[in-house]
Design an enzyme around this catalytic site. Structure first.
Site, short mmCIF file in Angstrom:
data_model
loop_
_atom_site.label_atom_id
_atom_site.label_comp_id
_atom_site.label_asym_id
_atom_site.label_seq_id
_atom_site.Cartn_x
_atom_site.Cartn_y
_atom_site.Cartn_z
N LYS A 44 0.84 -1.21 0.00
CA LYS A 44 0.00 0.00 0.00
C LYS A 44 0.87 1.25 0.00
O LYS A 44 0.63 2.19 -0.75
CB LYS A 44 -0.91 0.02 1.23
CG LYS A 44 -2.09 -0.90 1.12
CD LYS A 44 -2.94 -0.81 2.38
CE LYS A 44 -4.16 -1.70 2.30
NZ LYS A 44 -5.09 -1.37 1.21
N GLU A 62 10.50 9.38 2.58
CA GLU A 62 11.97 9.26 2.48
C GLU A 62 12.39 7.80 2.55
O GLU A 62 13.14 7.33 1.73
CB GLU A 62 12.65 10.04 3.61
CG GLU A 62 12.55 11.55 3.46
CD GLU A 62 13.40 12.07 2.31
OE1 GLU A 62 14.41 11.44 1.97
OE2 GLU A 62 13.02 13.12 1.75
N SER A 73 10.59 -12.11 21.87
CA SER A 73 10.17 -10.80 22.31
C SER A 73 8.65 -10.74 22.52
O SER A 73 8.17 -10.04 23.42
CB SER A 73 10.76 -9.85 21.33
OG SER A 73 10.28 -8.91 20.92
N LYS A 77 6.97 -9.85 26.25
CA LYS A 77 5.97 -8.81 26.46
C LYS A 77 4.67 -9.38 27.03
O LYS A 77 4.02 -8.77 27.89
CB LYS A 77 5.69 -8.08 25.14
CG LYS A 77 5.19 -6.67 25.34
CD LYS A 77 5.43 -5.81 24.14
CE LYS A 77 4.84 -4.43 24.36
NZ LYS A 77 5.12 -3.53 23.27
N LYS A 136 5.15 13.41 23.61
CA LYS A 136 5.34 12.82 24.93
C LYS A 136 6.19 13.79 25.77
O LYS A 136 6.90 14.62 25.21
CB LYS A 136 6.04 11.47 24.79
CG LYS A 136 5.13 10.40 24.21
CD LYS A 136 5.66 9.01 24.52
CE LYS A 136 4.62 7.97 24.16
NZ LYS A 136 5.02 6.61 24.51
N GLU A 163 1.08 -2.02 13.64
CA GLU A 163 1.33 -0.69 14.20
C GLU A 163 2.12 0.11 13.17
O GLU A 163 3.21 -0.31 12.76
CB GLU A 163 2.14 -0.78 15.50
CG GLU A 163 2.39 0.62 16.09
CD GLU A 163 3.28 0.58 17.33
OE1 GLU A 163 2.76 0.33 18.42
OE2 GLU A 163 4.50 0.79 17.18
N HIS A 179 16.28 6.48 21.96
CA HIS A 179 16.17 5.04 22.20
C HIS A 179 17.50 4.48 22.70
O HIS A 179 17.56 3.72 23.67
CB HIS A 179 15.73 4.37 20.89
CG HIS A 179 15.37 2.94 21.05
ND1 HIS A 179 16.18 1.93 20.64
CD2 HIS A 179 14.28 2.35 21.60
CE1 HIS A 179 15.61 0.77 20.91
NE2 HIS A 179 14.46 1.00 21.50
P1 GTP Z 1 4.79 0.11 24.13
O1 GTP Z 1 4.79 -0.46 25.50
O2 GTP Z 1 5.98 -0.35 23.30
O3 GTP Z 1 3.49 -0.10 23.39
O4 GTP Z 1 5.01 1.67 24.32
P2 GTP Z 1 3.96 2.80 24.81
O5 GTP Z 1 2.61 2.22 24.99
O6 GTP Z 1 4.60 3.58 25.87
O7 GTP Z 1 3.97 3.76 23.61
P3 GTP Z 1 3.09 3.76 22.33
O8 GTP Z 1 2.17 2.60 22.24
O9 GTP Z 1 2.54 5.10 22.20
O10 GTP Z 1 4.27 3.59 21.28
C1 GTP Z 1 4.76 2.36 20.90
C2 GTP Z 1 6.07 2.48 20.15
O11 GTP Z 1 6.37 3.83 19.83
C3 GTP Z 1 7.27 2.04 20.93
O12 GTP Z 1 7.45 0.66 20.83
C4 GTP Z 1 8.40 2.83 20.27
O13 GTP Z 1 8.76 2.26 19.01
C5 GTP Z 1 7.72 4.14 19.99
N1 GTP Z 1 7.87 5.08 21.11
C6 GTP Z 1 6.91 5.44 21.97
N2 GTP Z 1 7.39 6.31 22.86
C7 GTP Z 1 8.69 6.51 22.56
C8 GTP Z 1 9.74 7.31 23.12
O14 GTP Z 1 9.56 8.04 24.10
N3 GTP Z 1 10.96 7.25 22.54
C9 GTP Z 1 11.20 6.49 21.44
N4 GTP Z 1 12.44 6.49 20.92
N5 GTP Z 1 10.24 5.70 20.89
C10 GTP Z 1 9.01 5.72 21.43
#
Ligand code: GTP
Ligand code: MG
Length: 249
Positions: A44, A62, A73, A77, A136, A163, A179
């Site tokens: 898509k 990009e 993993s 989780k 955030k 996602e 990260h």
């Molecule tokens: P998960 O427990 O992985 O689902 O994270 P979350 O619920 O705190 O965040 P969310 O679902 O909004 O985002 C999921 C994904 O976004 C993460 O697995 C990261 O890839 C990315 N992400 C979210 N927050 C951050 C952050 O503060 N820094 C970075 N580098 N990546 C982030």
């Protein structure tokens, strides 16, 4: 006295073996379905990218990366979150087994790609998080969409969750640095680095906005199509063919 009875391996419990076999089959199916779902989303995105380039001589994307979480993993989780170890519960509650990350040139492109992708009729949106409008606290910016996409198997269509993260190059650069820092300090990032990361996120946003302004200034707001040197050639050819067809009739 020595025991001369030959030692045999403990007899494996057949029920346990059958259970392990079923689990392995179910999990490898789960993994495969998510791989197919990633392929669907990538197709898509590639179509959108090529169509956009064709219509506007401009590529809003990009680069695109993707991954499917490894079994290890997933199980890590699932255990951490207290999700039931059934494929059904995992499908429902673990929404990031399949991930696609789209890096765009400009902020406007991130929203454009999100809208176009999520309005497709076979895509069901489960959740959208706009961390660009509402970053955030650490400065993280990105658009997140949790979507269900049908994967057509021999047994029929199966909805699979993916996602999708959409951000600009500057936001992506920031997120990968953050990260690394987060992992280096195991989540306990020193205060001065947190403050520096927030500053860097602001600087990245300013850069995004300035680059977009420059881009708009050069291209204009509309989707102006730059003159195509082959167009003249095609017009001539069409005119010749038309004249020929007039003579023949
Ligand atoms: P998960 O427990 O992985 O689902 O994270 P979350 O619920 O705190 O965040 P969310 O679902 O909004 O985002 C999921 C994904 O976004 C993460 O697995 C990261 O890839 C990315 N992400 C979210 N927050 C951050 C952050 O503060 N820094 C970075 N580098 N990546 C982030
Ligand atoms: Mg999450």
């Amino acid at each position: 006295m020595t025991d001369s009875t030959p030692r045999t391996a403990p007899h494996p419990n057949p029920e346990l073996l059958a259970f392990a076999r079923d689990m392995r089959r179910e999990f490898s199916r789960l993994h495969m379905e998510h791989e197919f779902a990633v392929d669907e989303v990538l197709t898509k995105v590639s179509i959108l990218q090529r169509e956009f380039l064709h219509l506007h001589q401009y590529n809003p994307i990009e680069h695109v990366t993707s991954r499917v979480k490894s079994l290890d993993s997933i199980l890590h989780k699932v255990t951490k979150r207290g999700i039931d170890w059934t494929p059904q519960a995992i499908r429902t509650h673990l929404t990031d087994i399949a991930g696609v990350r789209i890096t765009c040139s400009f902020i406007a492109d991130t929203y454009r790609i999100l809208d176009t992708l999520t309005s497709q009729t076979d895509v069901k949106v489960r959740e959208i998080k706009d961390y660009i409008a509402n970053p955030k606290p650490n400065g993280y910016k990105s658009l997140h969409a949790i979507i269900d996409i049908p994967v057509f198997l021999s047994t029929g269509p199966v909805p699979v969750t993916v996602e999708v993260q959409i951000r600009t190059i500057a936001m992506d650069f920031w997120a990968s640095l953050e990260h690394k820092i987060y992992y280096k300090y195991n989540g306990a990032v020193p205060d001065h680095l947190i403050a520096d990361l927030c500053d860097a996120a602001d600087a990245a946003e300013q850069l995004d906005r300035r680059m977009e302004q420059l881009h708009t200034e050069v291209r204009g707001n509309g989707d102006t199509t730059p003159p195509d040197s082959t167009e003249e050639l095609e017009e001539e050819l069409v005119l010749r063919l038309w004249k020929q067809s007039q003579q023949e009739s």
